[in-house]
Design a protein around this motif. Structure first.
Motif, PDB file in Angstrom:
ATOM      1  N   THR A  25       0.856  -1.191   0.000  1.00 34.67           N
ATOM      2  CA  THR A  25       0.000   0.000   0.000  1.00 34.67           C
ATOM      3  C   THR A  25       0.889   1.238   0.000  1.00 34.67           C
ATOM      4  O   THR A  25       1.848   1.323   0.761  1.00 34.67           O
ATOM      5  CB  THR A  25      -0.934   0.031   1.215  1.00 34.67           C
ATOM      6  N   ARG A  26       0.550   2.171  -0.865  1.00 34.55           N
ATOM      7  CA  ARG A  26       1.273   3.452  -0.928  1.00 34.55           C
ATOM      8  C   ARG A  26       0.484   4.492  -0.146  1.00 34.55           C
ATOM      9  O   ARG A  26      -0.717   4.663  -0.362  1.00 34.55           O
ATOM     10  CB  ARG A  26       1.446   3.879  -2.380  1.00 34.55           C
ATOM     11  N   PHE A  27       1.162   5.161   0.773  1.00 35.44           N
ATOM     12  CA  PHE A  27       0.552   6.186   1.611  1.00 35.44           C
ATOM     13  C   PHE A  27       1.122   7.552   1.246  1.00 35.44           C
ATOM     14  O   PHE A  27       2.299   7.667   0.888  1.00 35.44           O
ATOM     15  CB  PHE A  27       0.823   5.923   3.095  1.00 35.44           C
ATOM     16  N   LEU A  28       0.290   8.586   1.372  1.00 32.68           N
ATOM     17  CA  LEU A  28       0.734   9.957   1.167  1.00 32.68           C
ATOM     18  C   LEU A  28       0.919  10.639   2.518  1.00 32.68           C
ATOM     19  O   LEU A  28       0.130  10.441   3.442  1.00 32.68           O
ATOM     20  CB  LEU A  28      -0.285  10.744   0.339  1.00 32.68           C
ATOM     21  N   MET A  29       1.934  11.470   2.611  1.00 29.81           N
ATOM     22  CA  MET A  29       2.194  12.279   3.790  1.00 29.81           C
ATOM     23  C   MET A  29       1.715  13.699   3.477  1.00 29.81           C
ATOM     24  O   MET A  29       2.173  14.311   2.507  1.00 29.81           O
ATOM     25  CB  MET A  29       3.689  12.257   4.125  1.00 29.81           C
ATOM     26  N   LEU A  30       0.793  14.210   4.288  1.00 26.96           N
ATOM     27  CA  LEU A  30       0.136  15.485   4.008  1.00 26.96           C
ATOM     28  C   LEU A  30       0.458  16.514   5.079  1.00 26.96           C
ATOM     29  O   LEU A  30       0.558  16.187   6.262  1.00 26.96           O
ATOM     30  CB  LEU A  30      -1.377  15.289   3.921  1.00 26.96           C
ATOM     31  N   ALA A  31       0.594  17.780   4.649  1.00 22.16           N
ATOM     32  CA  ALA A  31       0.902  18.868   5.571  1.00 22.16           C
ATOM     33  C   ALA A  31       0.194  20.139   5.123  1.00 22.16           C
ATOM     34  O   ALA A  31      -0.333  20.215   4.005  1.00 22.16           O
ATOM     35  CB  ALA A  31       2.412  19.100   5.638  1.00 22.16           C
ATOM     36  N   ARG A  32       0.196  21.145   5.995  1.00 22.67           N
ATOM     37  CA  ARG A  32      -0.440  22.425   5.659  1.00 22.67           C
ATOM     38  C   ARG A  32       0.374  23.211   4.648  1.00 22.67           C
ATOM     39  O   ARG A  32      -0.178  23.977   3.865  1.00 22.67           O
ATOM     40  CB  ARG A  32      -0.626  23.260   6.932  1.00 22.67           C
ATOM     41  N   GLU A  33       1.686  23.055   4.679  1.00 18.25           N
ATOM     42  CA  GLU A  33       2.573  23.810   3.797  1.00 18.25           C
ATOM     43  C   GLU A  33       3.334  22.844   2.897  1.00 18.25           C
ATOM     44  O   GLU A  33       3.685  21.740   3.316  1.00 18.25           O
ATOM     45  CB  GLU A  33       3.571  24.641   4.620  1.00 18.25           C
ATOM     46  N   PRO A  34       3.629  23.246   1.654  1.00 22.80           N
ATOM     47  CA  PRO A  34       4.446  22.387   0.789  1.00 22.80           C
ATOM     48  C   PRO A  34       5.896  22.415   1.215  1.00 22.80           C
ATOM     49  O   PRO A  34       6.327  23.309   1.949  1.00 22.80           O
ATOM     50  CB  PRO A  34       4.264  23.036  -0.594  1.00 22.80           C
ATOM     51  N   ILE A  35       6.652  21.433   0.779  1.00 22.43           N
ATOM     52  CA  ILE A  35       8.093  21.462   0.995  1.00 22.43           C
ATOM     53  C   ILE A  35       8.749  22.097  -0.230  1.00 22.43           C
ATOM     54  O   ILE A  35       8.140  22.187  -1.297  1.00 22.43           O
ATOM     55  CB  ILE A  35       8.669  20.049   1.236  1.00 22.43           C
ATOM     56  N   ILE A  36       9.972  22.554  -0.051  1.00 29.99           N
ATOM     57  CA  ILE A  36      10.713  23.136  -1.171  1.00 29.99           C
ATOM     58  C   ILE A  36      11.317  21.989  -1.974  1.00 29.99           C
ATOM     59  O   ILE A  36      12.159  21.243  -1.459  1.00 29.99           O
ATOM     60  CB  ILE A  36      11.807  24.084  -0.675  1.00 29.99           C
ATOM     61  N   PRO A  37      10.901  21.793  -3.236  1.00 36.26           N
ATOM     62  CA  PRO A  37      11.425  20.664  -4.016  1.00 36.26           C
ATOM     63  C   PRO A  37      12.894  20.878  -4.363  1.00 36.26           C
ATOM     64  O   PRO A  37      13.373  22.016  -4.451  1.00 36.26           O
ATOM     65  CB  PRO A  37      10.541  20.669  -5.265  1.00 36.26           C
ATOM     66  N   GLY A  38      13.602  19.767  -4.547  1.00 40.93           N
ATOM     67  CA  GLY A  38      15.005  19.829  -4.915  1.00 40.93           C
ATOM     68  C   GLY A  38      15.290  18.925  -6.092  1.00 40.93           C
ATOM     69  O   GLY A  38      14.386  18.296  -6.659  1.00 40.93           O
ATOM     70  N   ILE A  39      16.545  18.869  -6.473  1.00 35.81           N
ATOM     71  CA  ILE A  39      16.961  18.003  -7.578  1.00 35.81           C
ATOM     72  C   ILE A  39      18.125  17.111  -7.135  1.00 35.81           C
ATOM     73  O   ILE A  39      18.788  16.493  -7.955  1.00 35.81           O
ATOM     74  CB  ILE A  39      17.371  18.828  -8.819  1.00 35.81           C
ATOM     75  N   ASP A  40      18.348  17.065  -5.810  1.00 35.30           N
ATOM     76  CA  ASP A  40      19.461  16.293  -5.272  1.00 35.30           C
ATOM     77  C   ASP A  40      19.146  14.813  -5.128  1.00 35.30           C
ATOM     78  O   ASP A  40      20.034  14.005  -4.872  1.00 35.30           O
ATOM     79  CB  ASP A  40      19.884  16.864  -3.910  1.00 35.30           C
ATOM     80  N   ARG A  41      17.871  14.449  -5.288  1.00 33.76           N
ATOM     81  CA  ARG A  41      17.450  13.052  -5.178  1.00 33.76           C
ATOM     82  C   ARG A  41      16.179  12.883  -6.001  1.00 33.76           C
ATOM     83  O   ARG A  41      15.583  13.863  -6.449  1.00 33.76           O
ATOM     84  CB  ARG A  41      17.215  12.673  -3.722  1.00 33.76           C
ATOM     85  N   PRO A  42      15.716  11.631  -6.216  1.00 31.42           N
ATOM     86  CA  PRO A  42      14.509  11.430  -7.027  1.00 31.42           C
ATOM     87  C   PRO A  42      13.281  12.085  -6.399  1.00 31.42           C
ATOM     88  O   PRO A  42      13.019  11.913  -5.205  1.00 31.42           O
ATOM     89  CB  PRO A  42      14.362   9.903  -7.061  1.00 31.42           C
ATOM     90  N   PHE A  43      12.562  12.842  -7.200  1.00 31.39           N
ATOM     91  CA  PHE A  43      11.347  13.503  -6.749  1.00 31.39           C
ATOM     92  C   PHE A  43      10.178  13.058  -7.620  1.00 31.39           C
ATOM     93  O   PHE A  43      10.343  12.632  -8.767  1.00 31.39           O
ATOM     94  CB  PHE A  43      11.488  15.037  -6.852  1.00 31.39           C
ATOM     95  N   LYS A  44       8.998  13.155  -7.043  1.00 28.64           N
ATOM     96  CA  LYS A  44       7.751  12.868  -7.755  1.00 28.64           C
ATOM     97  C   LYS A  44       6.840  14.082  -7.575  1.00 28.64           C
ATOM     98  O   LYS A  44       6.854  14.731  -6.524  1.00 28.64           O
ATOM     99  CB  LYS A  44       7.093  11.613  -7.184  1.00 28.64           C
ATOM    100  N   THR A  45       6.052  14.376  -8.590  1.00 25.24           N
ATOM    101  CA  THR A  45       5.101  15.478  -8.502  1.00 25.24           C
ATOM    102  C   THR A  45       3.704  14.952  -8.812  1.00 25.24           C
ATOM    103  O   THR A  45       3.527  14.158  -9.739  1.00 25.24           O
ATOM    104  CB  THR A  45       5.466  16.608  -9.482  1.00 25.24           C
ATOM    105  N   SER A  46       2.726  15.367  -8.015  1.00 25.69           N
ATOM    106  CA  SER A  46       1.328  14.970  -8.207  1.00 25.69           C
ATOM    107  C   SER A  46       0.517  16.202  -8.595  1.00 25.69           C
ATOM    108  O   SER A  46       0.618  17.240  -7.940  1.00 25.69           O
ATOM    109  CB  SER A  46       0.755  14.346  -6.936  1.00 25.69           C
ATOM    110  N   ILE A  47      -0.284  16.069  -9.649  1.00 27.31           N
ATOM    111  CA  ILE A  47      -1.121  17.174 -10.109  1.00 27.31           C
ATOM    112  C   ILE A  47      -2.537  16.670 -10.366  1.00 27.31           C
ATOM    113  O   ILE A  47      -2.777  15.457 -10.446  1.00 27.31           O
ATOM    114  CB  ILE A  47      -0.579  17.815 -11.405  1.00 27.31           C
ATOM    115  N   VAL A  48      -3.476  17.596 -10.487  1.00 26.95           N
ATOM    116  CA  VAL A  48      -4.838  17.271 -10.906  1.00 26.95           C
ATOM    117  C   VAL A  48      -5.262  18.335 -11.907  1.00 26.95           C
ATOM    118  O   VAL A  48      -4.959  19.520 -11.724  1.00 26.95           O
ATOM    119  CB  VAL A  48      -5.816  17.194  -9.701  1.00 26.95           C
ATOM    120  N   PHE A  49      -5.923  17.913 -12.987  1.00 24.28           N
ATOM    121  CA  PHE A  49      -6.349  18.872 -13.999  1.00 24.28           C
ATOM    122  C   PHE A  49      -7.630  18.390 -14.665  1.00 24.28           C
ATOM    123  O   PHE A  49      -8.013  17.216 -14.567  1.00 24.28           O
ATOM    124  CB  PHE A  49      -5.252  19.093 -15.057  1.00 24.28           C
ATOM    125  N   SER A  50      -8.305  19.308 -15.342  1.00 28.11           N
ATOM    126  CA  SER A  50      -9.492  18.972 -16.116  1.00 28.11           C
ATOM    127  C   SER A  50      -9.317  19.524 -17.523  1.00 28.11           C
ATOM    128  O   SER A  50      -8.521  20.447 -17.753  1.00 28.11           O
ATOM    129  CB  SER A  50     -10.766  19.540 -15.471  1.00 28.11           C
TER     130      SER A  50
END
Length: 394
Positions: free
Chosen positions: A276-301
């Protein structure tokens, strides 16, 4: 930030005041609630009664917000429910969001379920030594973060056997929380029952619908009637509390230990690779980096039309960005029964939202360009979070 009304219990208030303190786990400055008062040292959870009605507001100046919150809540009469130290914490409900006393040194993490749930284990994997706070429903966990009662929430989003948890996709859109990480957790289901009960005594089995579907072959072979409940650990708690002799539960070994149940069978899931994959949620976003593998989640219509979805996904393919997940969900309150010119006379029934995960950081220029391109023809676009990939061994 202020509470518009408070429902209080007729017990003696012993908590004297509430102070605001920046959470030590956060890189960004923010306000969290820490309760201080005269009470004996107890187990890690001490439930409080405090119903908060209405939405809280946040000031752009966080220092001013902290001072205002201190002024409003100074000597605020929160009430503490006397609790047997041997009892487990009562899950937060949506109508009564309870706070728990924290020593301020641990991250407070909301999860859905009761103690012994897989979500609790995932929360502890995501945030070691955290103070896990059980919530009755997924909605409650979102609200607990928004109302500053906890620092984080860890909630399931998909399972390798059962698929997506659609409720949490819908809640991601409804609430303004940010995805700040992911954690993958290997789920190993057990068949539990009260002591003295054998497999042949069982007529039915209780568990979460996803857990029941993940053990379909085993449960069908045993001829057990499947009954769905809110969570796996809750099923274990129910059969233990009522000392049921004809019912078992599908839950974890941890739940068996907590509720004093016997493990009749282990690893009863249909596939050993049950993750099972879980998401970690917070009130504020973190500052993304390029020093390690990152994933981005979006929603659009998108507007309806031939090839529109192909064009949307092409913005990633053109830039060699790998997609790891795409999920479509109906856009609610947009049911249309009549045809229009854009559909060439065909009835238009649904507008859809598309949730997409892709392997790139928002700090990467190619990801920024892909979203600029997508925004040219998307009718709605929102970044849910850009966060490190969980590369740990499950």
């Amino acid at each position: 930030m202020a509470a518009s009304s408070i429902a209080r219990s007729p017990v003696n208030p012993i908590v004297r005041h509430v102070i605001c303190r920046a959470s030590p786990s956060d890189h960004l400055s923010k306000t969290s609630l820490t309760i201080h008062g005269h009470y004996p040292k107890r187990c890690r959870h001490v439930p409080l009664l405090a119903s908060l009605h209405g939405d809280t507001t946040r000031n752009n100046d966080r220092n001013a917000q902290a001072l205002e919150l201190q002024r409003v809540l100074d000597d605020f009469p929160y009430d503490v429910i006397p609790n047997d130290p041997t009892m487990l914490p009562t899950p937060l409900s949506s109508t009564q969001l309870s706070n728990s006393v924290s020593d301020g040194s641990r991250v407070r993490v909301a999860y859905q379920g009761v103690p012994g749930a897989y979500s609790e284990s995932a929360a502890e994997k995501a945030y070691p030594n955290c103070e896990a706070v059980p919530c009755e429903q997924f909605d409650t966990a979102f609200e607990a973060v928004e109302k500053w009662l906890v620092d984080r929430a860890v909630l399931p989003i998909e399972n390798s056997l059962g698929g997506s948890i659609h409720r949490n996709y819908d809640l991601l859109l409804r609430h303004r929380l940010h995805i700040v990480g992911e954690v993958k957790f290997a789920v190993r289901h057990c068949l539990l029952a009260n002591h003295g009960v054998e497999v042949e005594d069982l007529k039915r089995v209780l568990s979460h619908p996803q857990a029941l579907s993940q053990c379909e072959d085993t449960l069908s072979r045993l001829g057990l009637v499947k009954e769905a409940v809110d969570d796996t650990a809750g099923a274990a708690k129910h059969i233990a509390s009522y000392k049921l002799k004809d019912a078992g539960a599908v839950a974890s070994t941890t739940a068996a230990m907590i509720y004093g149940l016997n493990i009749l069978a282990q690893d009863i899931q249909d596939d050993s690779d049950n993750v099972t994959r879980f998401l970690m949620l917070a009130r504020e976003p973190i500052i993304p980096g390029i020093d390690r593998p990152f994933k981005t989640s979006i929603v659009f219509s998108l507007e309806e039309g031939p090839g529109v979805l192909f064009k949307a996904l092409a913005v990633f393919a053109l830039r060699q960005i790998n997609l790891t997940k795409i999920e479509s969900r109906p856009l609610r309150k947009q049911l249309l029964g009549a045809s229009d010119d854009s559909n060439n006379g065909y009835p238009k029934y649904f507008d859809y939202l598309f949730y997409v995960d892709f392997e790139a950081s928002m700090a990467d220029e190619k990801a920024q360009n892909a979203l600029r391109h997508l925004k040219e023809f998307a009718t709605y676009l929102r970044v849910l979070g850009s966060y490190p990939v969980d590369t740990s061994m499950i």
